[in-house]
Scaffold this motif. Sequence first.
Motif, PDB file in Angstrom:
ATOM      1  N   TYR A  81      89.079  32.830  -9.580  1.00 22.21           N
ATOM      2  CA  TYR A  81      90.113  33.138 -10.563  1.00 22.21           C
ATOM      3  C   TYR A  81      89.424  33.461 -11.876  1.00 22.21           C
ATOM      4  O   TYR A  81      88.868  32.587 -12.537  1.00 22.21           O
ATOM      5  CB  TYR A  81      91.056  31.936 -10.712  1.00 22.21           C
ATOM      6  N   GLY A  82      89.408  34.747 -12.234  1.00 19.50           N
ATOM      7  CA  GLY A  82      88.752  35.180 -13.454  1.00 19.50           C
ATOM      8  C   GLY A  82      89.756  35.574 -14.517  1.00 19.50           C
ATOM      9  O   GLY A  82      90.800  36.161 -14.213  1.00 19.50           O
ATOM     10  N   GLN A  98      85.640  31.865 -15.276  1.00 18.26           N
ATOM     11  CA  GLN A  98      85.942  32.071 -13.857  1.00 18.26           C
ATOM     12  C   GLN A  98      85.958  30.726 -13.139  1.00 18.26           C
ATOM     13  O   GLN A  98      85.046  29.919 -13.287  1.00 18.26           O
ATOM     14  CB  GLN A  98      84.918  32.990 -13.203  1.00 18.26           C
ATOM     15  N   ALA A  99      87.022  30.509 -12.356  1.00 16.57           N
ATOM     16  CA  ALA A  99      87.169  29.279 -11.576  1.00 16.57           C
ATOM     17  C   ALA A  99      86.874  29.561 -10.112  1.00 16.57           C
ATOM     18  O   ALA A  99      87.168  30.644  -9.601  1.00 16.57           O
ATOM     19  CB  ALA A  99      88.579  28.717 -11.730  1.00 16.57           C
ATOM     20  N   THR A 100      86.296  28.583  -9.438  1.00 13.56           N
ATOM     21  CA  THR A 100      85.939  28.704  -8.024  1.00 13.56           C
ATOM     22  C   THR A 100      86.301  27.419  -7.299  1.00 13.56           C
ATOM     23  O   THR A 100      86.084  26.317  -7.827  1.00 13.56           O
ATOM     24  CB  THR A 100      84.439  28.969  -7.852  1.00 13.56           C
ATOM     25  N   ILE A 101      86.849  27.535  -6.096  1.00 10.91           N
ATOM     26  CA  ILE A 101      87.123  26.374  -5.250  1.00 10.91           C
ATOM     27  C   ILE A 101      85.843  26.019  -4.500  1.00 10.91           C
ATOM     28  O   ILE A 101      85.244  26.873  -3.852  1.00 10.91           O
ATOM     29  CB  ILE A 101      88.269  26.657  -4.264  1.00 10.91           C
ATOM     30  N   PRO A 140      95.699  27.548 -11.890  1.00 11.01           N
ATOM     31  CA  PRO A 140      96.827  27.501 -10.957  1.00 11.01           C
ATOM     32  C   PRO A 140      96.357  27.657  -9.506  1.00 11.01           C
ATOM     33  O   PRO A 140      95.667  28.614  -9.162  1.00 11.01           O
ATOM     34  CB  PRO A 140      97.661  28.709 -11.387  1.00 11.01           C
ATOM     35  N   VAL A 141      96.732  26.730  -8.659  1.00  5.44           N
ATOM     36  CA  VAL A 141      96.343  26.779  -7.249  1.00  5.44           C
ATOM     37  C   VAL A 141      97.594  26.733  -6.388  1.00  5.44           C
ATOM     38  O   VAL A 141      98.479  25.893  -6.592  1.00  5.44           O
ATOM     39  CB  VAL A 141      95.414  25.607  -6.876  1.00  5.44           C
ATOM     40  N   ARG A 142      97.689  27.663  -5.433  1.00  2.00           N
ATOM     41  CA  ARG A 142      98.820  27.673  -4.503  1.00  2.00           C
ATOM     42  C   ARG A 142      98.372  27.129  -3.149  1.00  2.00           C
ATOM     43  O   ARG A 142      97.297  27.466  -2.650  1.00  2.00           O
ATOM     44  CB  ARG A 142      99.382  29.084  -4.336  1.00  2.00           C
TER      45      ARG A 142
END
Length: 217
Positions: A81-82, A98-101, A140-142
Amino acid sequence: MTSHKRALLAFAAAAALLTGCGGTTINNPFSTAPPPVEELPTISDRFDQLFGGGGKVSETSADGTEADCPLVKIRAGASTYGVAPPGKQPVASELNYQATITRTARDCRRVNGGQIAARIGIQGRVIAGPAGAPATVEVPVRVAVVQTGVQERVLTTKVYRTTVSMTGDGGAFSLVGEDLLFNMPQQLTSDNYVFYVGFDPQAIAPAAPSGARARRR
């Protein structure tokens, strides 16, 4: 051997115990340096406490039946998620963060006949980009429960948000998706289902424009 030489040898031995290769201090009681990172409680520690230290936990129901728990998969194209400034693309020098799982876990329990209650744990990290990141960011995570087959069918889906404090060049997050209920008939198993997780940028409301917009005449 004189007492002076014995004292020197004893001092040298003590110094050897307090130092490692290259002179790095190891367990030096006189050091004022902070303790090693592994001695401090981390998000991973809390994640392990919640899910028992494993990627899967299946709780046992009142009748002694272990709930079958589907696998967790990261949705293709939703693993990162950037975010960039308004009007820019989140690439290269335009990237704010930037987010990373990085890790997932799940547990399941049977609550009523064929109904399954699931919890999905998600860990990740956020890295600041060249354009600079704010002090806190919202991630935000779905999570979706999907029945597999020729045509996948979404049974339930929810969005979970968490706020990440940025320290230095980044931060970390850990969240748990609760209250995910779905039916698993007796003729089906966890192989017929999958938990999809991924970032959902649409779940973040766009920021209101600063200042009043000029009216057209």
